[in-house]
Design an enzyme around this catalytic site. Structure first.
Site, PDB file in Angstrom:
ATOM      1  N   GLY A  90      13.416  -7.229  -5.190  1.00 17.29           N
ATOM      2  CA  GLY A  90      13.165  -5.940  -6.152  1.00 17.29           C
ATOM      3  C   GLY A  90      13.845  -4.797  -5.464  1.00 17.29           C
ATOM      4  N   ARG A 118      12.257  -9.559 -14.346  1.00 14.32           N
ATOM      5  CA  ARG A 118      11.689  -8.216 -13.649  1.00 14.32           C
ATOM      6  C   ARG A 118      12.368  -7.215 -14.165  1.00 14.32           C
ATOM      7  NH1 ARG A 118      10.744  -8.467  -7.167  1.00 14.32           N
ATOM      8  NH2 ARG A 118       9.634  -7.171  -7.982  1.00 14.32           N
ATOM      9  N   SER A 169       6.992   0.379 -11.664  1.00  9.77           N
ATOM     10  CA  SER A 169       7.271   0.040 -10.251  1.00  9.77           C
ATOM     11  C   SER A 169       7.667   1.420  -9.794  1.00  9.77           C
ATOM     12  CB  SER A 169       8.514  -0.974 -10.149  1.00  9.77           C
ATOM     13  OG  SER A 169       8.720  -0.973  -8.843  1.00  9.77           O
ATOM     14  N   GLU A 320       0.760  -3.916  -3.025  1.00  9.34           N
ATOM     15  CA  GLU A 320       1.578  -5.275  -2.560  1.00  9.34           C
ATOM     16  C   GLU A 320       0.459  -5.941  -1.664  1.00  9.34           C
ATOM     17  OE1 GLU A 320       3.646  -3.307   1.586  1.00  9.34           O
ATOM     18  OE2 GLU A 320       4.558  -3.167  -0.387  1.00  9.34           O
ATOM     19  N   ARG A 351       1.623 -11.554 -10.974  1.00 11.69           N
ATOM     20  CA  ARG A 351       0.613 -11.789  -9.924  1.00 11.69           C
ATOM     21  C   ARG A 351      -0.819 -11.902 -10.478  1.00 11.69           C
ATOM     22  NH1 ARG A 351       3.284  -8.463  -4.602  1.00 11.69           N
ATOM     23  NH2 ARG A 351       4.929 -10.160  -4.205  1.00 11.69           N
ATOM     24  N   ARG A 395       3.895 -13.647  -1.635  1.00  7.35           N
ATOM     25  CA  ARG A 395       2.672 -13.229  -1.380  1.00  7.35           C
ATOM     26  C   ARG A 395       1.583 -14.289  -1.859  1.00  7.35           C
ATOM     27  NH1 ARG A 395       3.281  -9.095   1.862  1.00  7.35           N
ATOM     28  NH2 ARG A 395       4.663  -7.444   1.071  1.00  7.35           N
TER      29      ARG A 395
END
Length: 434
Positions: A90, A118, A169, A320, A351, A395
């Site tokens: 990103g 994205r 974002s 995050e 996510r 993640r």
């Protein structure tokens, strides 16, 4: 699973967020900059590759490997008629397009197939307001695309006004703030959305611009930031802090499995959202301290295997680390609603959906909320092993590894995706358990 309580010291590599911001600011400087402790991972390699395509030299010290000297173009203009590959990073896909505004020709951007999902449109809308031409080569608002710089930059008579909705974002705002100093009249950037996700990351960008000699000012109550036109120059040598968000799986392990985990070189003050982690872990029942030894400050977390649920838990400032905190809260004593993280649907994967799927896969209970995630406790007896999906998301891989601390029979598909920010995650994890 560990045989007993953990007792480990884990050294965390440099911050990805700071590493890639410093690389951009070094490229915008007028003299070479030496970056010490730079994270060497897929995301930073992609950033250095993008800068190299634009004519910036990134020389890696062959001895330390984490010391990189960045030499900006002598002319101050970036090379055009080139291709930039963003992978799934990103910070690359949202920070580097701003540099194309100062290139001497069109710059083409592409990335991994998963990166096509994205969102990109807010930062590209901002560049169009500054005079750039954006040609989408696929779906509008997403990779791939070509940016053609304007024949003339905005006037020096006043700050260039830009308005975007950065609800998806904080990187959209950061990507524009990083280049504001190079505009002839500077930049006045207004966020038109109701919420500003991950405000600490924007504050980090403001601090880094000012650390490079810029003059960025936040008017957060008005959702507005101004950047004065000033030449940027990072100090000759810049040392990168450890990535505090990447410490979350390791420090969180002390709560899940019991025991003590220490992370050295923990800063007293930081702009990293991961700096909030110790306080969050303390709320979940951990004992947290910051001992010093031989001039090195540690973050030390101790747990006994019990986890306190948090009711409503606002994670707006540090989304995050949500996957790591979710892994801990699977074992909590009462439900937790993690809110303020709706923007995680636009990360490497969705996510929130991924966490719900994977918690259910091991017998846990979770559901999506409009702006977050609810995790409800179940007994350890209901939890069972499974093959965990990672969705090409680093993640999610570390989330799965954390569940394996307490649930036997967990295996992780494509754990190598952790190379995005932790190139030796497997070695570090096994070292902690040993």
């Amino acid at each position: 699973m560990p045989d007993g309580p953990i007792n480990a010291t884990v050294t965390i590599p440099g911050s990805k967020s700071l590493s890639n911001r410093y690389l951009i600011l070094a490229a915008l400087s007028s003299r070479p900059v030496r970056l010490v402790g730079l994270l060497r991972s897929r995301d930073t390699e992609l950033m250095m590759g993008a800068l190299a395509a634009l004519g910036v030299r990134c020389d890696v010290d062959p001895v330390t490997d984490t010391m990189v000297t960045v030499t900006p173009p002598v002319s101050g203009r970036f090379r055009g008629d080139v291709d930039v590959y963003c992978g799934l990073a990103g910070t690359v896909m949202r920070f580097v397009p701003g540099l194309a505004l100062f290139a001497d020709g069109p710059v083409r951007f592409d990335g991994d197939e998963q990166a096509y999902a994205r969102p990109m449109k807010p930062v590209l809308d901002g560049l169009e307001q500054l005079g750039a031409k954006v040609d989408y080569l696929g779906e509008e608002g997403f990779l791939p695309f070509t940016i053609t710089p304007p024949s003339a930059l905005p006037s020096a008579e006043a700050m260039a006004p830009v308005s975007i909705d950065s609800s998806g974002s904080s990187q959209f705002i950061s990507g524009l703030l990083l280049i504001g100093s190079k505009l002839p009249g500077g930049l006045r950037l207004t966020h038109t959305g109701e919420k500003t996700p991950s405000l600490p990351h924007i504050r980090m960008t403001v601090a880094d611009v000012n650390g490079a000699g810029g003059e960025a000012v936040a008017e957060e109550s008005a959702h507005t930031w101004t950047v004065a036109p000033k030449p940027l120059q990072l100090p000759e040598t810049v040392t990168v802090e450890p990535d505090l968000s990447n410490a979350a799986p390791f420090l969180g392990a002390a709560l899940i499995a019991g025991g003590t985990v220490r992370v050295p070189h923990w800063p007293e003050t930081t702009t990293q959202p991961g700096g909030l982690l110790p306080g969050y872990l303390e709320r979940m029942g951990a004992q947290v301290s910051f001992p010093e030894q031989n001039g090195v400050r540690y973050c030390e977390v101790t747990g006994d295997g019990s986890v306190r649920g948090l009711g409503t838990f606002d994670l707006t400032a540090a989304g995050e680390i949500a996957p790591s905190l979710a892994a801990i809260l699977v074992f909590a004593d009462k439900p937790t609603d993690m809110v303020g993280i709706g923007h995680l649907r636009g990360h490497e994967t969705n996510r929130l959906a991924a966490l719900v799927n994977e918690i259910a896969r091991v017998g846990g209970k979770a559901e999506e909320l409009p702006d977050g995630l609810r995790i409800e406790p179940v007994s350890d007896e209901r939890l069972h092993g499974a093959e965990m999906e990672t969705y090409a998301d680093h993640r999610m891989a570390t989330f799965a590894a954390m569940l394996g601390l307490r649930i036997p029979g967990i295996s992780v598909i494509n754990v190598a995706t952790t190379r995005k920010t932790l190139p030796d995650f497997v070695g570090m994890w096994n070292g902690m358990l040993a």
